[in-house]
Design an enzyme around this catalytic site. Structure first.
Site, PDB file in Angstrom:
ATOM      1  N   HIS A 143      -5.842   2.386   3.522  1.00 38.02           N
ATOM      2  CA  HIS A 143      -6.457   3.557   3.693  1.00 38.02           C
ATOM      3  C   HIS A 143      -7.678   4.026   4.356  1.00 38.02           C
ATOM      4  O   HIS A 143      -8.328   3.093   4.063  1.00 38.02           O
ATOM      5  CB  HIS A 143      -6.088   4.783   2.541  1.00 38.02           C
ATOM      6  CG  HIS A 143      -5.044   4.770   1.921  1.00 38.02           C
ATOM      7  ND1 HIS A 143      -4.803   3.958   0.605  1.00 38.02           N
ATOM      8  CD2 HIS A 143      -3.745   5.382   2.182  1.00 38.02           C
ATOM      9  CE1 HIS A 143      -3.396   4.124   0.336  1.00 38.02           C
ATOM     10  NE2 HIS A 143      -2.725   5.041   1.162  1.00 38.02           N
ATOM     11  N   SER A 189       0.432   9.243   1.535  1.00 32.16           N
ATOM     12  CA  SER A 189      -0.630   8.815   0.644  1.00 32.16           C
ATOM     13  C   SER A 189      -1.926   9.276   1.453  1.00 32.16           C
ATOM     14  O   SER A 189      -2.997   9.544   1.008  1.00 32.16           O
ATOM     15  CB  SER A 189      -0.994   7.444   0.198  1.00 32.16           C
ATOM     16  OG  SER A 189      -0.629   6.521   1.287  1.00 32.16           O
ATOM     17  N   ASP A 243      -9.658   1.301   1.463  1.00 31.43           N
ATOM     18  CA  ASP A 243      -8.951   0.234   0.476  1.00 31.43           C
ATOM     19  C   ASP A 243      -8.028  -0.677   1.464  1.00 31.43           C
ATOM     20  O   ASP A 243      -7.909  -0.538   2.710  1.00 31.43           O
ATOM     21  CB  ASP A 243      -8.208   0.923  -0.407  1.00 31.43           C
ATOM     22  CG  ASP A 243      -7.097   1.888  -0.088  1.00 31.43           C
ATOM     23  OD1 ASP A 243      -6.809   1.894   1.063  1.00 31.43           O
ATOM     24  OD2 ASP A 243      -6.471   2.786  -0.942  1.00 31.43           O
TER      25      ASP A 243
END
Ligand SMILES: *[C@@H]1O[C@H](CO)[C@@H](O)[C@H](O)[C@H]1NC(C)=O
Ligand SMILES: *[C@@H]1O[C@H](CO)[C@@H](O)[C@H](O)[C@H]1NC(C)=O
Ligand SMILES: *[C@@H]1O[C@H](CO)[C@@H](O)[C@H](O)[C@H]1NC(C)=O
Length: 371
Positions: free
Chosen positions: A339, A39, A336
């Protein structure tokens, strides 16, 4: 008269063909990135999967100019490290997600992104998200792209383009620890029982296989990111209730142990795979530096997530329409609970593209591309 017209037609066709060729060649000269990972660099593959690991809702992407602030599937507020690196190297577009239906034809020559939120080096990593693309499958997908490149350019040109103009970036490994080895639930019982030494040996062994597969498919210019200080992410700091200026030690220790062996693996591959250059992007030290000296880099906090909820650092609930969001996104290191923000990614990418051997070795991406 008739023959004059047909001569003109032939000339017109020739001119059109020449200009198509020129456009094509111009694009190829700029090079392309083939992006593998999780991600941290997913540009939207998970939008096409039935998965719990998604970033397709607001306010993810709120600062992504190309979409006008609409979510793209990137797990950050703007561009990823991969997007920014490509931009700094002068590539003509961000590498689009492999799974997007319009990532086909000549688009493949501008780079492709195979990365997937929740994915890891091991097939089993990220099982809790139901679906994600692990590294083995990402390389299988590149094998499909590789065949299409032969069709588009012819075998000789395709090989030349891949070996000279293409950068292969691999940013993976965090989930193998966070969403596999360190999971409290025994969803992956065998792993939890394994010693860190053996687990890391498995990771390195499979990574070696996958990097070698890419090499056999004509990848030559590699940049492999090590695992960042995963004990410092808001999620880990929240669940372990550590102080603002502290990180959780076990995840960081595991990352450092893996990173030491990754460095050795890349040195070994540099010695043993003729014509290949593997660069290590030292994301661990880079992110650690940003966190330690966050004020120096213009940030206000390196512990609170900008978007998220829960606990002291907003680190429990992933960013989405119902979570809170900070006012100034550019002064948070973390977007977040997991990340980095675009502001942090911008600094990271600059060091990896143009930095010195402390953060990227043996050479930086700009030098790698000109080899
Ligand atoms: C592919 O489609 C998406 C929308 O679904 C669009 O944003 C993107 O620009 C398209 N890419 C290309 C290369 O046409
Ligand atoms: C991982 O999955 C791939 C199929 O996608 C398979 O070929 C490979 O053997 C698997 N690796 C392991 C270690 O099970
Ligand atoms: C790529 O796919 C072909 C089959 O289409 C297979 O023979 C080959 O082994 C694959 N290469 C890699 C590196 O997986």
């Amino acid at each position: 008269m008739a023959s004059g017209r047909s001569n003109f037609a032939v000339m017109a066709v020739a001119v059109v063909m020449l200009s198509v060729f020129a456009v094509c060649r111009g694009d190829l000269e700029k090079g392309a990135s083939y992006v593998f990972g999780d991600s941290l660099v997913d540009s939207g593959n998970n939008n096409y999967l039935q998965t719990l690991s998604k970033a397709d809702t607001r306010p993810n992407g709120i600062d992504f100019k190309a979409s006008g602030g609409a979510p793209t599937g990137r797990f950050t507020n703007g561009r990823t490290i991969a997007d920014i690196s490509g931009e700094l190297l002068g590539q003509i577009s961000y590498a689009p997600p492999f799974l997007a239906p319009n990532t086909s034809g000549s688009v493949l020559l501008n780079g492709v992104n195979y990365a997937s939120g929740g994915g890891g080096i091991l097939n089993g990593t990220g099982r809790l998200f139901v679906n994600r693309l692990g590294l083995d499958i990402q390389v299988d997908y590149f094998n499909q792209t590789r065949k299409q490149m032969d069709d588009l350019l012819g075998k000789a040109k395709a090989k030349q383009f891949l070996t000279k103009k293409s950068i292969f970036s691999i940013t993976i490994g965090s989930n193998d620890f966070l969403n596999n080895y360190l999971l409290p639930v025994v969803s992956t019982g065998t792993r939890v029982a394994e010693s860190p030494d053996n687990f890391i040996k498995d990771l390195i062994a499979n990574l070696k296989i996958q990097l070698t597969r890419l090499y056999t498919l004509d990848a030559r210019k590699f940049v492999v990111a090590n695992v960042g200080p995963i004990g410092c992410i808001p999620y880990q700091k929240t669940i372990n209730k550590v102080a603002e200026n502290e990180c959780v030690s076990l995840p960081n220790q595991l990352a450092k142990q893996y990173n030491g062996q990754l460095r050795e693996l890349l040195a070994e591959l540099n010695d043993n795979l003729p014509g290949a250059k593997f660069c290590l992007a030292n994301v661990y030290d880079l992110v650690y530096e940003l966190i330690n000296n966050y004020e120096h880099y213009g940030f206000k906090t390196a512990s609170h997530a900008c978007c998220g909820n829960g606990g002291r650092y907003a680190g429990l609930i992933p960013c989405g329409p119902r979570t809170s969001m900070c006012e100034d996104r550019s002064n948070h290191v973390f977007w977040d609970p997991y990340h980095p923000s675009e502001a942090a990614n911008l600094l990271l990418a600059k060091y990896i593209v143009d930095g010195d051997t402390k953060y990227v070795s043996p050479i930086n991406l700009r030098k790698l591309l000109t080899l």
